[in-house]
Design an enzyme around this catalytic site. Structure first.
Site, PDB file in Angstrom:
ATOM      1  N   GLU A 185       4.498   0.915  -7.152  1.00  0.00           N
ATOM      2  CA  GLU A 185       3.551   1.059  -6.039  1.00  0.00           C
ATOM      3  C   GLU A 185       4.197   1.779  -4.864  1.00  0.00           C
ATOM      4  O   GLU A 185       3.589   2.642  -4.233  1.00  0.00           O
ATOM      5  CB  GLU A 185       3.036  -0.318  -5.596  1.00  0.00           C
ATOM      6  CG  GLU A 185       1.789  -0.241  -4.711  1.00  0.00           C
ATOM      7  CD  GLU A 185       2.086  -0.009  -3.237  1.00  0.00           C
ATOM      8  OE1 GLU A 185       1.181   0.427  -2.520  1.00  0.00           O
ATOM      9  OE2 GLU A 185       3.229  -0.248  -2.796  1.00  0.00           O
ATOM     10  N   GLU A 186       5.455   1.430  -4.583  1.00  0.00           N
ATOM     11  CA  GLU A 186       6.114   2.010  -3.405  1.00  0.00           C
ATOM     12  C   GLU A 186       6.493   3.480  -3.600  1.00  0.00           C
ATOM     13  O   GLU A 186       6.965   4.125  -2.674  1.00  0.00           O
ATOM     14  CB  GLU A 186       7.352   1.184  -3.030  1.00  0.00           C
ATOM     15  CG  GLU A 186       7.074  -0.279  -2.686  1.00  0.00           C
ATOM     16  CD  GLU A 186       6.332  -0.471  -1.359  1.00  0.00           C
ATOM     17  OE1 GLU A 186       5.880   0.529  -0.769  1.00  0.00           O
ATOM     18  OE2 GLU A 186       6.223  -1.633  -0.930  1.00  0.00           O
ATOM     19  N   ASP A 216       6.071  -8.181   0.831  1.00  0.00           N
ATOM     20  CA  ASP A 216       5.531  -6.960   0.213  1.00  0.00           C
ATOM     21  C   ASP A 216       6.303  -6.660  -1.063  1.00  0.00           C
ATOM     22  O   ASP A 216       7.279  -5.946  -1.044  1.00  0.00           O
ATOM     23  CB  ASP A 216       5.642  -5.809   1.222  1.00  0.00           C
ATOM     24  CG  ASP A 216       5.022  -4.520   0.731  1.00  0.00           C
ATOM     25  OD1 ASP A 216       4.252  -4.551  -0.247  1.00  0.00           O
ATOM     26  OD2 ASP A 216       5.309  -3.472   1.331  1.00  0.00           O
ATOM     27  N   ASP A 274       7.827  -3.907  -7.409  1.00  0.00           N
ATOM     28  CA  ASP A 274       8.878  -3.038  -6.864  1.00  0.00           C
ATOM     29  C   ASP A 274       8.905  -3.189  -5.348  1.00  0.00           C
ATOM     30  O   ASP A 274       7.936  -3.646  -4.738  1.00  0.00           O
ATOM     31  CB  ASP A 274       8.637  -1.573  -7.247  1.00  0.00           C
ATOM     32  CG  ASP A 274       7.362  -0.991  -6.665  1.00  0.00           C
ATOM     33  OD1 ASP A 274       6.347  -1.726  -6.579  1.00  0.00           O
ATOM     34  OD2 ASP A 274       7.357   0.195  -6.272  1.00  0.00           O
ATOM     35  N   SER A 325      -1.536   2.094   2.674  1.00  0.00           N
ATOM     36  CA  SER A 325      -2.156   2.649   1.464  1.00  0.00           C
ATOM     37  C   SER A 325      -1.795   1.831   0.229  1.00  0.00           C
ATOM     38  O   SER A 325      -0.665   1.371   0.094  1.00  0.00           O
ATOM     39  CB  SER A 325      -1.655   4.083   1.240  1.00  0.00           C
ATOM     40  OG  SER A 325      -1.772   4.857   2.414  1.00  0.00           O
ATOM     41  N   ASP A 380      -2.063  -7.736  -1.158  1.00  0.00           N
ATOM     42  CA  ASP A 380      -1.001  -6.805  -0.750  1.00  0.00           C
ATOM     43  C   ASP A 380      -1.317  -6.196   0.617  1.00  0.00           C
ATOM     44  O   ASP A 380      -0.958  -5.067   0.913  1.00  0.00           O
ATOM     45  CB  ASP A 380      -0.843  -5.712  -1.820  1.00  0.00           C
ATOM     46  CG  ASP A 380       0.421  -4.874  -1.629  1.00  0.00           C
ATOM     47  OD1 ASP A 380       1.389  -5.379  -1.041  1.00  0.00           O
ATOM     48  OD2 ASP A 380       0.418  -3.710  -2.064  1.00  0.00           O
TER      49      ASP A 380
HETATM   50  N1  BES Z   1       1.404  -3.293   0.861  1.00  0.00           N
HETATM   51  C1  BES Z   1       1.543  -1.951   1.284  1.00  0.00           C
HETATM   52  C2  BES Z   1       0.229  -1.324   1.722  1.00  0.00           C
HETATM   53  C3  BES Z   1      -0.296  -1.852   3.034  1.00  0.00           C
HETATM   54  C4  BES Z   1       0.512  -1.881   4.146  1.00  0.00           C
HETATM   55  C5  BES Z   1      -1.591  -2.263   3.107  1.00  0.00           C
HETATM   56  C6  BES Z   1       0.018  -2.360   5.341  1.00  0.00           C
HETATM   57  C7  BES Z   1      -2.084  -2.723   4.291  1.00  0.00           C
HETATM   58  C8  BES Z   1      -1.275  -2.781   5.405  1.00  0.00           C
HETATM   59  C9  BES Z   1       2.105  -1.116   0.151  1.00  0.00           C
HETATM   60  O1  BES Z   1       3.150  -1.757  -0.526  1.00  0.00           O
HETATM   61  C10 BES Z   1       2.690   0.141   0.697  1.00  0.00           C
HETATM   62  O2  BES Z   1       3.649   0.079   1.429  1.00  0.00           O
HETATM   63  N2  BES Z   1       2.143   1.276   0.294  1.00  0.00           N
HETATM   64  C11 BES Z   1       2.713   2.544   0.583  1.00  0.00           C
HETATM   65  C12 BES Z   1       2.085   3.481  -0.382  1.00  0.00           C
HETATM   66  C13 BES Z   1       2.751   4.808  -0.479  1.00  0.00           C
HETATM   67  C14 BES Z   1       4.176   4.741  -0.913  1.00  0.00           C
HETATM   68  C15 BES Z   1       1.963   5.690  -1.410  1.00  0.00           C
HETATM   69  C16 BES Z   1       2.421   2.926   2.016  1.00  0.00           C
HETATM   70  O3  BES Z   1       1.368   2.560   2.570  1.00  0.00           O
HETATM   71  O4  BES Z   1       3.271   3.606   2.611  1.00  0.00           O
HETATM   72 MN    MN Z   2       2.687  -3.682  -0.965  1.00  0.00          MN
HETATM   73 MN    MN Z   3       4.999  -1.492   0.684  1.00  0.00          MN
END
Ligand code: BES
Ligand code: MN
Ligand code: MN
Length: 463
Positions: A155-156, A121, A89, A402, A182
């Site tokens: 995930e997003e 991503d 996603d 995250s 990721d």
């Molecule tokens: N790939 C990212 C997480 C990430 C970003 C890891 C930068 C390391 C460095 C992931 O797809 C993401 O964007 N996660 C969200 C999670 C949230 C929606 C719970 C985030 O970090 O905002």
């Molecule tokens: Mn990601």
């Molecule tokens: Mn992301």
């Protein structure tokens, strides 16, 4: 006989075209109207995995978007089993509203970059994994490791249903290590293994004033404007030194050891990179911590958006009835997202003026994660990066983003996690003109190929 690496190089052009095909599917998990597209992207992966030869792969239904689950368990009982995780996603993207230079879901290649929403991503890294697997199979006929694969479609939006799938399938998901691509690398020529991810708690703060919007001439000066009250509350959430003012916010935060601070100081966030990524000259925040420490080891509270009253063209003399802010906190290990929510809620209640009503609602949570830097699969990742990145020694970094499910994998499956990414912080993830460098797509594929054999060898040697 050709080697997997040679095969990957010979098929580079097709490997990119296949990624483009997945990037053309607007699998935005946050947009209900696009649920069919999210499913289509999941099905695309199922079809692709079937084509490569996965003996078993299916689209697993959830109450939300489906999970792609596949198994390839033919390496034998003496070989390690890897749980591979990624997400298909993507974040929302609108060419006009978000200022893209090209259509977000019509991938183009320009200046060595694949430009499209999801390119870095996380569709680029996800397809890189499938291409690595294909290259190994097509040239050697067998994988050196057993594989269990989870590609999720939520995930997003904080992995709403994957946690339940993991806890309901503990036996089925049993593995020796979890591999995830990721996260970002430190610099184009310096790969990095991420050993810390922040957690998240996402909230909405609602402020209610009068029962309806009012004439600002008739009532202005007698009614506490909720937009102003919201601003008053928000300004009290931080101290002048940049720290969060919420009572108890830092209670569980572990201080960095001198040893870790010294190690982190060797991989600073170069000021020029920070300036390039933000377009700003002056940083803000807790001055006693370096930029890297602030995103890697300190929790934060951010205002993600605000809404109130009239913001159309022209003027409207209205005294709004309500105001709202989206607020999220990035958390570090040992901070419980629910408990932080309760503290924010209670703190806001304690500073809300008697002239308005406020409410803090919880939207979703994700746990932070700390990863063992010395595990066997992490050692394999070090070797793989060196082989895939022209001999470059990877550095260990803490990231600010995250990946909520990482904590579940650690807690529920009890296995070491490896965060071996290929993109850059400046790839524009979540923003306009998101891109993945063609070179890093192909280096990623080769690094993954090296990872599987390095891990199989280390695992065999350790038995
Ligand atoms: N790939 C990212 C997480 C990430 C970003 C890891 C930068 C390391 C460095 C992931 O797809 C993401 O964007 N996660 C969200 C999670 C949230 C929606 C719970 C985030 O970090 O905002
Ligand atoms: Mn990601
Ligand atoms: Mn992301």
């Amino acid at each position: 006989m050709t080697s997997p690496i040679e095969y990957a190089r010979a098929n580079a052009e097709r490997f990119r075209q296949d990624l483009h095909a997945l990037l053309r599917i607007p699998s935005v998990s946050a947009t209900p109207e696009l649920a069919g597209e999210v499913r289509r992207a999941g099905q695309w992966l199922v079809d692709e995995m079937t084509r490569i030869g996965f003996p078993s792969v299916e689209l697993v239904e959830t109450a939300g978007h489906p999970i792609v689950y596949g198994e390839w368990l033919t390496a034998g009982a003496d070989a390690p089993t890897i749980l591979l995780y990624g997400h298909y996603d993507v974040q929302p993207a609108d060419r006009v509203k978000d200022n893209w230079d090209s259509e977000p879901f019509e991938p183009i290649e320009k200046d060595g970059k694949i430009i499209a929403r999801g390119s870095t991503d996380d569709k680029g890294p996800v397809v890189a994994h499938l291409k690595a697997i294909e290259s190994i199979i097509q040239t050697t006929g067998a994988l050196p490791v057993n594989l269990k694969v989870i590609f999720e479609g939520e995930e997003e939006v904080s992995s709403l249903h994957l946690g339940a799938f993991v806890s309901a399938n503990l036996d089925r998901l049993k593995a020796d290590a979890c591999l995830i691509s990721d996260t970002s690398i430190y610099a184009p020529d310096i790969p990095s293994i991420v050993y810390s991810l922040r957690g998240l708690v996402y909230m909405e703060l609602h402020v209610q004033g009068p029962k309806d919007d009012l004439h600002s001439g008739v009532y202005g000066g007698t009614v506490h404007n909720p937009a102003q009250a919201l601003a008053e509350i928000i300004t009290q959430l931080h101290n002048p030194d940049g720290s969060v003012a919420v009572s108890g916010f830092y209670d569980e935060v572990q201080p960095l050891s001198d040893e870790e601070r010294a190690a982190l100081a060797k991989v600073p966030w170069r000021k020029a990179d920070w300036a390039m990524g933000t377009g700003l000259e002056l940083p803000w925040g807790e001055a006693q911590y370096s930029l890297r420490e602030r995103v890697g080891a300190r929790p934060t509270l951010e205002i993600n958006g605000m809404a109130s009253g009239f913001y159309g063209e022209g003027a409207k003399t209205v005294l709004p009835a309500k105001a709202m802010a989206k607020i999220s906190c990035r958390l570090v290990a040992d901070q419980d997202p629910r408990r932080i929510y309760e503290r924010v809620r209670d703190f806001v209640a304690s500073i809300t003026p008697a002239t308005v009503k406020s409410e803090v609602r919880l939207l979703h949570t994700g746990d932070a994660a700390l990863v063992d830097r010395h595990s066997q699969p992490v050692q394999a990742a070090v070797q793989a990066y060196k082989a895939g990145w022209g001999g470059a020694e990877p550095v260990f970094v803490r990231e600010g983003g995250s990946i909520p499910i990482v904590a579940n994998f650690q807690r529920d499956l009890g296995i070491p996690v490896v965060l071996m990414g290929f993109g850059l912080d400046t790839d524009g993830a979540h923003g306009p003109n998101e891109h993945f460098h063609v070179e890093r797509y192909h280096k990623g594929i080769e690094t993954i190929i090296h990872f599987y054999s390095a891990y199989a060898d280390l695992f065999a040697a350790g038995r």
